[in-house]
Design a protein around this motif. Structure first.
Motif, PDB file in Angstrom:
ATOM      1  N   ALA A   1       0.838  12.429  -3.669  1.00 46.51           N
ATOM      2  CA  ALA A   1       0.494  11.143  -4.702  1.00 46.51           C
ATOM      3  C   ALA A   1       1.910  10.949  -4.078  1.00 46.51           C
ATOM      4  O   ALA A   1       2.766  10.842  -3.670  1.00 46.51           O
ATOM      5  CB  ALA A   1       0.805  11.484  -6.072  1.00 46.51           C
ATOM      6  N   ILE A   2       1.061   9.076  -3.578  1.00 44.62           N
ATOM      7  CA  ILE A   2       2.381   8.026  -2.664  1.00 44.62           C
ATOM      8  C   ILE A   2       1.842   6.744  -3.637  1.00 44.62           C
ATOM      9  O   ILE A   2       1.175   6.583  -3.778  1.00 44.62           O
ATOM     10  CB  ILE A   2       1.672   8.173  -1.295  1.00 44.62           C
ATOM     11  N   GLN A   3       3.013   5.818  -3.734  1.00 39.88           N
ATOM     12  CA  GLN A   3       2.649   4.843  -4.040  1.00 39.88           C
ATOM     13  C   GLN A   3       2.886   4.064  -3.069  1.00 39.88           C
ATOM     14  O   GLN A   3       2.429   3.999  -1.504  1.00 39.88           O
ATOM     15  CB  GLN A   3       4.539   4.398  -4.447  1.00 39.88           C
ATOM     16  N   ILE A   4       1.315   3.133  -3.564  1.00 42.74           N
ATOM     17  CA  ILE A   4       0.367   2.309  -2.716  1.00 42.74           C
ATOM     18  C   ILE A   4       0.557   1.204  -2.874  1.00 42.74           C
ATOM     19  O   ILE A   4       0.431   0.240  -2.449  1.00 42.74           O
ATOM     20  CB  ILE A   4      -0.890   2.637  -2.178  1.00 42.74           C
ATOM     21  N   ALA A   5       1.012   1.180  -4.020  1.00 43.93           N
ATOM     22  CA  ALA A   5       0.902  -0.611  -5.313  1.00 43.93           C
ATOM     23  C   ALA A   5       2.127  -0.409  -5.973  1.00 43.93           C
ATOM     24  O   ALA A   5       2.390  -0.217  -6.108  1.00 43.93           O
ATOM     25  CB  ALA A   5      -1.046  -0.613  -5.577  1.00 43.93           C
ATOM     26  N   GLN A   6       2.261  -2.385  -6.010  1.00 45.90           N
ATOM     27  CA  GLN A   6       3.235  -2.394  -6.703  1.00 45.90           C
ATOM     28  C   GLN A   6       2.963  -3.868  -7.780  1.00 45.90           C
ATOM     29  O   GLN A   6       3.014  -4.774  -6.640  1.00 45.90           O
ATOM     30  CB  GLN A   6       4.882  -2.628  -5.995  1.00 45.90           C
ATOM     31  N   HIS A   7       3.541  -4.157  -9.121  1.00 48.78           N
ATOM     32  CA  HIS A   7       2.997  -5.366  -9.479  1.00 48.78           C
ATOM     33  C   HIS A   7       4.475  -5.515 -10.823  1.00 48.78           C
ATOM     34  O   HIS A   7       4.861  -4.502 -10.620  1.00 48.78           O
ATOM     35  CB  HIS A   7       2.153  -5.204 -10.271  1.00 48.78           C
ATOM     36  N   ASP A   8       4.477  -6.636 -11.340  1.00 48.88           N
ATOM     37  CA  ASP A   8       5.849  -6.602 -12.165  1.00 48.88           C
ATOM     38  C   ASP A   8       4.997  -6.612 -13.433  1.00 48.88           C
ATOM     39  O   ASP A   8       6.320  -6.469 -14.369  1.00 48.88           O
ATOM     40  CB  ASP A   8       5.672  -8.916 -11.615  1.00 48.88           C
ATOM     41  N   ALA A   9       4.377  -5.871 -13.263  1.00 54.23           N
ATOM     42  CA  ALA A   9       4.125  -5.476 -15.300  1.00 54.23           C
ATOM     43  C   ALA A   9       2.876  -4.039 -14.952  1.00 54.23           C
ATOM     44  O   ALA A   9       2.580  -4.306 -13.506  1.00 54.23           O
ATOM     45  CB  ALA A   9       3.256  -6.374 -15.813  1.00 54.23           C
ATOM     46  N   PRO A  10       2.170  -3.673 -15.565  1.00 58.07           N
ATOM     47  CA  PRO A  10       1.213  -2.990 -15.617  1.00 58.07           C
ATOM     48  C   PRO A  10       0.472  -2.926 -15.676  1.00 58.07           C
ATOM     49  O   PRO A  10      -0.334  -4.074 -15.083  1.00 58.07           O
ATOM     50  CB  PRO A  10       1.579  -2.076 -17.066  1.00 58.07           C
ATOM     51  N   ILE A  11      -0.424  -1.978 -13.962  1.00 61.90           N
ATOM     52  CA  ILE A  11      -1.427  -2.337 -13.833  1.00 61.90           C
ATOM     53  C   ILE A  11      -2.770  -1.640 -14.816  1.00 61.90           C
ATOM     54  O   ILE A  11      -2.745  -0.586 -14.985  1.00 61.90           O
ATOM     55  CB  ILE A  11      -0.946  -1.338 -12.212  1.00 61.90           C
ATOM     56  N   ARG A  12      -3.487  -2.666 -14.648  1.00 60.30           N
ATOM     57  CA  ARG A  12      -4.576  -1.995 -15.844  1.00 60.30           C
ATOM     58  C   ARG A  12      -5.784  -1.233 -15.913  1.00 60.30           C
ATOM     59  O   ARG A  12      -6.461  -0.784 -15.452  1.00 60.30           O
ATOM     60  CB  ARG A  12      -4.776  -3.468 -16.494  1.00 60.30           C
ATOM     61  N   THR A  13      -6.056  -2.338 -13.627  1.00 65.82           N
ATOM     62  CA  THR A  13      -7.378  -1.904 -12.789  1.00 65.82           C
ATOM     63  C   THR A  13      -6.534  -1.446 -11.625  1.00 65.82           C
ATOM     64  O   THR A  13      -5.967  -1.639 -11.224  1.00 65.82           O
ATOM     65  CB  THR A  13      -8.141  -2.818 -12.975  1.00 65.82           C
ATOM     66  N   VAL A  14      -8.154   0.098 -11.496  1.00 68.20           N
ATOM     67  CA  VAL A  14      -7.657   0.273  -9.916  1.00 68.20           C
ATOM     68  C   VAL A  14      -9.291   1.011  -9.347  1.00 68.20           C
ATOM     69  O   VAL A  14      -9.612   0.730 -10.182  1.00 68.20           O
ATOM     70  CB  VAL A  14      -6.324   1.706  -9.440  1.00 68.20           C
ATOM     71  N   HIS A  15      -9.587  -0.236  -7.888  1.00 68.89           N
ATOM     72  CA  HIS A  15     -10.610   0.254  -7.295  1.00 68.89           C
ATOM     73  C   HIS A  15     -10.436   0.207  -6.226  1.00 68.89           C
ATOM     74  O   HIS A  15      -9.632  -0.598  -5.388  1.00 68.89           O
ATOM     75  CB  HIS A  15     -11.613  -1.588  -7.838  1.00 68.89           C
ATOM     76  N   TRP A  16     -11.740   1.332  -5.377  1.00 71.25           N
ATOM     77  CA  TRP A  16     -11.592   1.728  -4.267  1.00 71.25           C
ATOM     78  C   TRP A  16     -12.712   0.610  -3.314  1.00 71.25           C
ATOM     79  O   TRP A  16     -14.105   0.388  -4.163  1.00 71.25           O
ATOM     80  CB  TRP A  16     -11.722   2.963  -3.735  1.00 71.25           C
ATOM     81  N   ILE A  17     -12.458   0.098  -2.802  1.00 69.49           N
ATOM     82  CA  ILE A  17     -13.497  -0.870  -1.885  1.00 69.49           C
ATOM     83  C   ILE A  17     -13.492  -0.701  -0.711  1.00 69.49           C
ATOM     84  O   ILE A  17     -12.378  -0.651   0.609  1.00 69.49           O
ATOM     85  CB  ILE A  17     -12.658  -2.869  -2.071  1.00 69.49           C
ATOM     86  N   LYS A  18     -14.882  -0.241   0.245  1.00 73.52           N
ATOM     87  CA  LYS A  18     -15.407  -0.109   0.938  1.00 73.52           C
ATOM     88  C   LYS A  18     -16.192  -1.194   2.071  1.00 73.52           C
ATOM     89  O   LYS A  18     -17.316  -1.257   1.231  1.00 73.52           O
ATOM     90  CB  LYS A  18     -15.849   1.096   1.114  1.00 73.52           C
ATOM     91  N   ALA A  19     -15.710  -1.810   2.796  1.00 70.65           N
ATOM     92  CA  ALA A  19     -16.811  -2.907   2.954  1.00 70.65           C
ATOM     93  C   ALA A  19     -16.513  -3.012   4.974  1.00 70.65           C
ATOM     94  O   ALA A  19     -15.762  -1.729   5.054  1.00 70.65           O
ATOM     95  CB  ALA A  19     -16.189  -3.949   3.033  1.00 70.65           C
ATOM     96  N   PRO A  20     -17.255  -3.522   5.075  1.00 73.71           N
ATOM     97  CA  PRO A  20     -17.873  -3.059   7.436  1.00 73.71           C
ATOM     98  C   PRO A  20     -16.628  -2.914   7.583  1.00 73.71           C
ATOM     99  O   PRO A  20     -16.611  -1.997   8.322  1.00 73.71           O
ATOM    100  CB  PRO A  20     -19.077  -3.557   7.151  1.00 73.71           C
ATOM    101  N   ASN A  21     -15.925  -3.632   6.965  1.00 71.43           N
ATOM    102  CA  ASN A  21     -14.670  -4.538   8.457  1.00 71.43           C
ATOM    103  C   ASN A  21     -13.927  -3.861   7.480  1.00 71.43           C
ATOM    104  O   ASN A  21     -12.121  -3.706   8.851  1.00 71.43           O
ATOM    105  CB  ASN A  21     -15.176  -5.542   8.508  1.00 71.43           C
ATOM    106  N   TYR A  22     -13.910  -3.579   6.610  1.00 70.39           N
ATOM    107  CA  TYR A  22     -11.880  -2.922   6.022  1.00 70.39           C
ATOM    108  C   TYR A  22     -12.482  -1.888   4.811  1.00 70.39           C
ATOM    109  O   TYR A  22     -13.797  -2.044   3.953  1.00 70.39           O
ATOM    110  CB  TYR A  22     -11.082  -4.713   5.341  1.00 70.39           C
ATOM    111  N   ASN A  23     -11.351  -1.678   4.314  1.00 71.06           N
ATOM    112  CA  ASN A  23     -10.948  -0.744   3.006  1.00 71.06           C
ATOM    113  C   ASN A  23      -9.691  -1.291   2.489  1.00 71.06           C
ATOM    114  O   ASN A  23      -8.747  -0.957   3.560  1.00 71.06           O
ATOM    115  CB  ASN A  23     -11.089   0.736   3.738  1.00 71.06           C
ATOM    116  N   CYS A  24      -9.920  -0.980   0.848  1.00 73.75           N
ATOM    117  CA  CYS A  24      -8.858  -1.345   0.571  1.00 73.75           C
ATOM    118  C   CYS A  24      -9.013  -0.855  -1.069  1.00 73.75           C
ATOM    119  O   CYS A  24     -10.034  -0.708  -1.384  1.00 73.75           O
ATOM    120  CB  CYS A  24      -8.328  -3.396   0.131  1.00 73.75           C
TER     121      CYS A  24
END
Length: 365
Positions: A117-140
């Motif tokens: 497991a590797i860190q991929i995101a950082q915020h200044d407070a707790p992260i409440r939600t995480v979602h994978w987006i698969k679009a035709p021209n990008y993934n994020c």
């Protein structure tokens, strides 16, 4: 016999004795080795992955993976840690990665094949939600935080592709491409469109008068996102269409997760709606609440299909597997009644139920 196949005998009783079992009154399958603290989130593996795997995150800072076999047996597969409670989990569409969001202000990408497991995101407070987006021209990855931002991350880069300001802290979110919706503190509600790149589509006046707790997007007959169900802490769910033919008629709210009936002599107990999940085949929905019950609903017929017996603790999370045969729900304390009702001796449970028959819509027999 296959428990989660087409057989309907499963879950109809017959197991166990006649004694009342308050921790599992529905006599559902117990997942082995559940987390040691309250369970915050559940997510089943995507259709691209053979078999069924369940991910659960907890306030014990861990995220666990189980294989759910056709006979109902659950096999613990792996586990990863954060340094704070895990508040949300999701899968990549190919099933090779799991993404986890935590109170430690980070989100991680867990590669299940290598168990790294590797860190991929950082915020200044707790992260409440995480979602994978698969679009035709990008993934994020989309992360929503109590720092009042919504950020989009390419998993290969340490800085976000985009950061959008929210009116308040993010409380819940959902994504069904090309739509995302975020509900925030102070009853904020924003819909985003995700084509080409994410952008704000519309701010909506909340159909509910109390704090937002959970949200789930539903699809139309063409399998496109059409609207969302929003649950609040006041035992109520709003069904809201994005572009309804007749808003006054098509949008509505209904009461749920309440007890003691409606007569005015006794005050009614009203509980939070902790999670909402739509059935992937029938489009019906499940709600779970702090009253320790789950209910199944048909939003089109506006009817309740089923309510469970009452568990001895709140139900904090739920998820359907990708073909809709299995309904998973988690029983653990949600602190809705404060610290004096917390019992450290009480165990946490995840239950699995056959969902093939009970979620069929009313009009189809």
């Amino acid at each position: 016999m296959s428990l989660f196949g087409t057989s309907t005998g499963f879950g109809a009783g017959g197991f166990g004795t006649a004694t009342t079992d308050t921790h599992n009154p529905m006599k559902d399958v117990e997942v082995t080795s559940p987390p040691d603290d309250s369970i915050s989130c559940l997510a089943f593996s995507p259709p691209a992955m053979p078999g069924n795997f369940l991910i659960g995150g907890s306030w014990a800072n861990d995220v666990r993976c189980w294989e759910v076999q056709d006979n109902g047996q659950t096999v613990p597969k792996a586990q990863q840690m954060h340094t704070g409670p895990v508040l949300d989990v999701c899968w990549s569409e190919d099933g090779s990665k799991v993404f986890t969001a935590s109170c430690d202000k980070t989100a991680k990408m867990w590669d299940l094949n290598s168990n790294q497991a590797i860190q991929i995101a950082q915020h200044d407070a707790p992260i409440r939600t995480v979602h994978w987006i698969k679009a035709p021209n990008y993934n994020c990855i989309m992360t929503g935080s109590w720092d009042k931002t919504l950020k989009f991350w390419d998993t290969r880069s340490p800085s976000p592709m985009m950061s959008l300001q929210l009116p308040e802290r993010c409380y819940c979110a959902d994504v069904v491409y090309p739509m995302a919706v975020v509900a925030s503190a102070e009853r904020g509600l924003i819909v985003y469109q995700l084509e080409n790149q994410p952008s704000e589509f519309r701010r909506i006046d909340s159909p509910l008068k109390h704090q937002h707790r959970c949200i789930a997007i539903f699809k139309d007959k063409q399998n496109k996102p059409a609207g969302f169900a929003l649950g609040s802490i006041e035992g109520r769910v709003a069904i809201h269409y994005i572009n309804p033919p007749n808003p006054a008629k098509d949008n509505f709210t209904f009461k749920c997760h309440r007890s003691n009936g409606t007569n005015t002599a006794t005050p009614q107990d009203i509980y939070a709606v902790n999670a909402i999940s739509f059935h992937p085949v029938h489009g019906t929905l499940a709600t779970v609440g702090s009253d320790g019950r789950f209910s199944f609903w048909d939003k089109d017929a506006r009817t309740k299909l089923k309510t469970s017996e009452q568990l001895d603790q709140p139900i904090t999370a739920c998820s359907f597997n990708n073909n809709g045969n299995i309904f998973a729900y988690a029983s653990s304390y949600d602190w809705s009644k404060g610290h004096e009702y917390y019992n450290p001796q009480k165990k946490n449970y995840i239950f699995l139920r056959n969902a093939t028959e009970e979620l069929k819509p009313r009009n189809k027999k």
